[in-house]
Design an enzyme around this catalytic site. Sequence first.
Site, mmCIF file in Angstrom:
data_model
loop_
_atom_site.group_PDB
_atom_site.id
_atom_site.type_symbol
_atom_site.label_atom_id
_atom_site.label_comp_id
_atom_site.label_asym_id
_atom_site.label_seq_id
_atom_site.Cartn_x
_atom_site.Cartn_y
_atom_site.Cartn_z
ATOM 1 N N LYS A 1 0.822 -1.206 0.000
ATOM 2 C CA LYS A 1 0.000 0.000 0.000
ATOM 3 C C LYS A 1 0.859 1.261 0.000
ATOM 4 O O LYS A 1 0.507 2.271 -0.616
ATOM 5 C CB LYS A 1 -0.934 -0.001 1.221
ATOM 6 C CG LYS A 1 -2.067 -1.005 1.136
ATOM 7 C CD LYS A 1 -2.986 -0.884 2.351
ATOM 8 C CE LYS A 1 -4.147 -1.864 2.258
ATOM 9 N NZ LYS A 1 -5.045 -1.749 3.437
ATOM 10 N N ILE B 1 -15.439 9.941 7.975
ATOM 11 C CA ILE B 1 -14.661 9.978 6.735
ATOM 12 C C ILE B 1 -14.960 8.692 5.962
ATOM 13 O O ILE B 1 -14.818 7.591 6.499
ATOM 14 C CB ILE B 1 -13.146 10.072 7.003
ATOM 15 C CG1 ILE B 1 -12.832 11.210 7.978
ATOM 16 C CG2 ILE B 1 -12.395 10.291 5.683
ATOM 17 C CD1 ILE B 1 -11.354 11.308 8.342
ATOM 18 N N TYR C 1 -12.884 3.885 21.706
ATOM 19 C CA TYR C 1 -12.244 4.816 20.770
ATOM 20 C C TYR C 1 -12.134 6.241 21.318
ATOM 21 O O TYR C 1 -11.071 6.860 21.265
ATOM 22 C CB TYR C 1 -13.056 4.808 19.475
ATOM 23 C CG TYR C 1 -12.636 5.770 18.403
ATOM 24 C CD1 TYR C 1 -11.468 5.558 17.667
ATOM 25 C CD2 TYR C 1 -13.428 6.876 18.075
ATOM 26 C CE1 TYR C 1 -11.098 6.433 16.641
ATOM 27 C CE2 TYR C 1 -13.062 7.743 17.053
ATOM 28 C CZ TYR C 1 -11.905 7.527 16.340
ATOM 29 O OH TYR C 1 -11.544 8.382 15.337
ATOM 30 N N LYS D 1 -8.899 9.363 21.477
ATOM 31 C CA LYS D 1 -8.877 10.611 20.722
ATOM 32 C C LYS D 1 -8.930 11.829 21.642
ATOM 33 O O LYS D 1 -8.403 12.897 21.304
ATOM 34 C CB LYS D 1 -10.046 10.634 19.731
ATOM 35 C CG LYS D 1 -9.878 9.655 18.571
ATOM 36 C CD LYS D 1 -8.618 9.941 17.763
ATOM 37 C CE LYS D 1 -8.554 9.143 16.480
ATOM 38 N NZ LYS D 1 -7.352 9.457 15.662
#
Length: 322
Positions: free
Chosen positions: A50, A216, A179, A183
Site C-alpha cells: 500500500k 470519513i 475509541y 482521541k
Amino acid sequence: MGGFQSKNQFSVDGKTVVITGGSQGMGKAVGRLLAEKGANVVIIARNTEKLEEALKYISEHAANPSSQRFHYISADLADPTEAARILSEITVWNNNQPPDIFWCCAGSARPGLFIDVPIEALKEQMESNYFSSAYVAHAAVQSWVDHFRSSPEPNQPAKHIIFTSSVVAFLPLVGYGPYTPTKTAVRALSDTLSQELLLYAPLVPIRTHTVFPGTIFTAGYEKENLTKPAITKQIEESDGGQTPEQVAAASVKGLERGEELITTNGILGVAMKSGMLGGSRRNGWGIVDTVMGWLIMIVMVIVRRDMDGKVKKWGAERLGKR
C-alpha cells in the site's frame, strides 16, 4: 493566532513533511494535497504494498517533479522504538536535516458497546490512536531541540506537529467507548504541548495543531460499521460525512489560517468544538469561539437530553428482545 490573520501560516513549498498513516484514507489525501503545494513527502505505514501504491499516487501530483522528493518507510508505530528509527532514517534522507512537519494520521476505530468488545481492544485502540502519535511527537520534538542546540539557526521558521483526533473528543457518543478516550487523549497531549513547547521558542518555534474530523468515507469506515451498534448509526445520521480529500482540504485551510484546533465538517464541528474548548487556545482573539461556546452550552442541554432519550429507548427495546 488564526482568526483574523490573512498571511499563510502553513507554507509547505520546499518543506519536508512526514505523514503517518499515509498509505490510505486521510493520510494519503493529505500527502497528495501537500505534494501539489510543493512539499517533499515521506509516508509511514505498515503495509509495504500500500505504501508503494500511495507514494506513486502522491508523487504524480507533485507541483515541481524535478525538485520534489518522495519516500516511504514501513513501520509499526505502536512500537515505542520505531519513531526514533524512522526519524533517524528520514533525517539522513533529508540531507541530515530533521523534517519540518509531522502529521499524525495513523489510527483506527473499533466501535462497539463497552462491555461487548474484547478487553484487548481497549489496549489496541490506545496504541493505535494515542501512543502512535505520542511516540512520533516525542521523537520529533527531541530531534528539533537537539539539532538546533548543536547548530543554532537564527529566525528559524516554525516547525509543526499536527495530530488527528475526532469530533467524538467533544461529544460523548454511545458505541465509541473503546475509541473516544484515545482521541480525547490526543487532544489533551496537543493542548499540553502547545504551552510546553514555548520553552524551546528561543531555539526553534514549534507549533501544535489538532484536526477533528467527523465521519470519513474510507475502507476503515466500512470496517467500523461491521461492529458499530445500531444506536450509534442512528445518532450519527446528522453527520453527513466527508471524503478523505474534503477532510484534507479543510484541514490544510485551517492550518494556513493559523488555527490550532481545526474542525472539518462545517458549522456542526465548529459548534461542537466551541462548546468544549475549556482552557484550549482560541483562534484569533477568541471572540467567535467564546460567543459560540455560550450558545452551545444552552443547545447542548437539549441535544444531550435527546441523545440520552434515544439510547434509553433503544436499550429498553434491546433488553426486551433478550
